[in-house]
Design an enzyme around this catalytic site. Structure first.
Site, mmCIF file in Angstrom:
data_model
loop_
_atom_site.group_PDB
_atom_site.id
_atom_site.type_symbol
_atom_site.label_atom_id
_atom_site.label_comp_id
_atom_site.label_asym_id
_atom_site.label_seq_id
_atom_site.Cartn_x
_atom_site.Cartn_y
_atom_site.Cartn_z
ATOM 1 N N PRO A 1 10.043 1.942 -8.977
ATOM 2 C CA PRO A 1 10.931 3.214 -8.677
ATOM 3 C C PRO A 1 12.436 2.600 -8.088
ATOM 4 O O PRO A 1 12.537 1.824 -7.132
ATOM 5 C CB PRO A 1 10.107 3.985 -7.387
ATOM 6 N N GLU A 2 13.270 3.028 -8.702
ATOM 7 C CA GLU A 2 14.654 2.711 -8.178
ATOM 8 C C GLU A 2 15.336 4.035 -7.346
ATOM 9 O O GLU A 2 14.794 4.993 -7.210
ATOM 10 C CB GLU A 2 15.429 2.474 -9.371
ATOM 11 N N HIS B 1 -6.776 5.165 -5.452
ATOM 12 C CA HIS B 1 -5.330 4.462 -5.305
ATOM 13 C C HIS B 1 -4.407 5.363 -4.506
ATOM 14 O O HIS B 1 -3.267 5.090 -4.315
ATOM 15 C CB HIS B 1 -4.838 4.184 -6.715
ATOM 16 N N ARG C 1 -0.741 -0.651 -6.921
ATOM 17 C CA ARG C 1 -0.473 -2.407 -6.511
ATOM 18 C C ARG C 1 -0.335 -2.438 -5.147
ATOM 19 O O ARG C 1 -0.141 -3.533 -4.570
ATOM 20 C CB ARG C 1 0.748 -2.583 -7.304
#
Ligand SMILES: [Zn+2]
Length: 271
Positions: free
Chosen positions: A2-3, A89, A107
């Site tokens: 994500p930017e 998750h 992650r």
């Protein structure tokens, strides 16, 4: 990853809805990048005042203290009155009087930190090195020109460093350099004022457009309200190696800079 535009789109998608909500329970899953820093139950009873953003950090102001969230490599937030049962998750969830705020992060490079406020030493450490916000008034063109003059880094590396402006990640760096006609390998202090001004304008324009279209860089990106972003529809050079330049038709080239892929048009972008 994500930017900044995705983080801003995420913020806008739940900031108003969660404002004023009281925290009634906190769920912690597997460890994230950093520990929360407090026992989760100490957050119960506090209220959400506002959700702000600095760089890629979301700052959730509480009536006492603050939560600082980072989406890491693969994190995404959902906010809704009801959500399906927690999945493997899902590693953080605030249950509030107005809905559930849930962090999904396969992650686990994301983080949620409970801090006293922005003066907390950890917040200072994480936020103080960030350059100006690209969409804020304090991203002035004069300071930008001066920063370029003072750097011997390749311009793309300087943009990625986040020191002269935050939010220009790998994809956006290739795009803004294409729009301003600058080769990514050009040393920053060799860029003249005309091109530097074009670059400054391109940074604001590209990031503003990315926010307006719902975030554009992450294939599976969706905001906290579940709305999907637009998927790289508008890239001029990023991911287009060998394809014709949309301006001149020459094949787009790719090179590696600091182990990141850089895309450019050798005809349209001058050293
Ligand atoms: Zn071209």
């Amino acid at each position: 990853m994500p930017e900044l535009p995705e983080v801003e789109v995420t913020r806008r998608s739940f900031a108003d809805q969660i404002s004023g909500a009281q925290i009634t329970a906190v769920f912690l899953g597997k460890p994230l990048r950093w520990p929360l820093g407090v026992a989760p139950e100490t957050l119960v009873g506090r209220s959400v005042v506002a959700v702000r953003r600095r760089g890629k950090y979301l700052l959730v102001d509480l009536d006492h203290g603050m939560l600082m969230l980072h989406l890491g490599m693969s994190g995404s937030l959902r906010f809704a009155q009801e959500l399906p049962a927690l999945g493997v998750h899902d590693h953080f969830q605030l249950v509030t009087s107005k809905g559930l705020l849930r962090l999904h992060d396969p992650r686990r490079f994301g983080a949620v930190l409970a801090l006293e406020g922005e003066a907390d030493p950890l917040a200072v450490k994480l936020l103080s090195r960030l350059g100006p916000e690209p969409l804020a008034e304090d991203f002035g063109v004069d300071a930008f020109l001066k920063a370029l003059k003072g750097s011997r880094l390749a311009i793309k590396q300087l943009l990625l460093s986040g020191k002269i402006v935050v939010g220009v990640g790998n994809i956006y760096a290739s795009e803004v350099l294409f729009l301003s006609g600058i080769r990514p390998t050009t040393v920053a202090n060799r860029i003249g004022p005309m091109r530097a001004r074009r670059l400054h304008a391109a940074i604001r324009e590209v990031l503003a457009r990315a926010v307006a279209t719902g975030g554009s860089t992450l294939r599976d990106f969706s905001a906290a309200d579940g709305m999907a972003g637009h998927f790289q529809l508008e890239a001029n050079v990023y991911g287009r190696e060998g394809l014709p330049c949309r301006t001149c038709g020459a094949p787009i080239k790719m090179l590696r800079q600091g182990q990141r892929s850089t895309f450019f048009c050798a005809h349209c972008q001058k050293p």
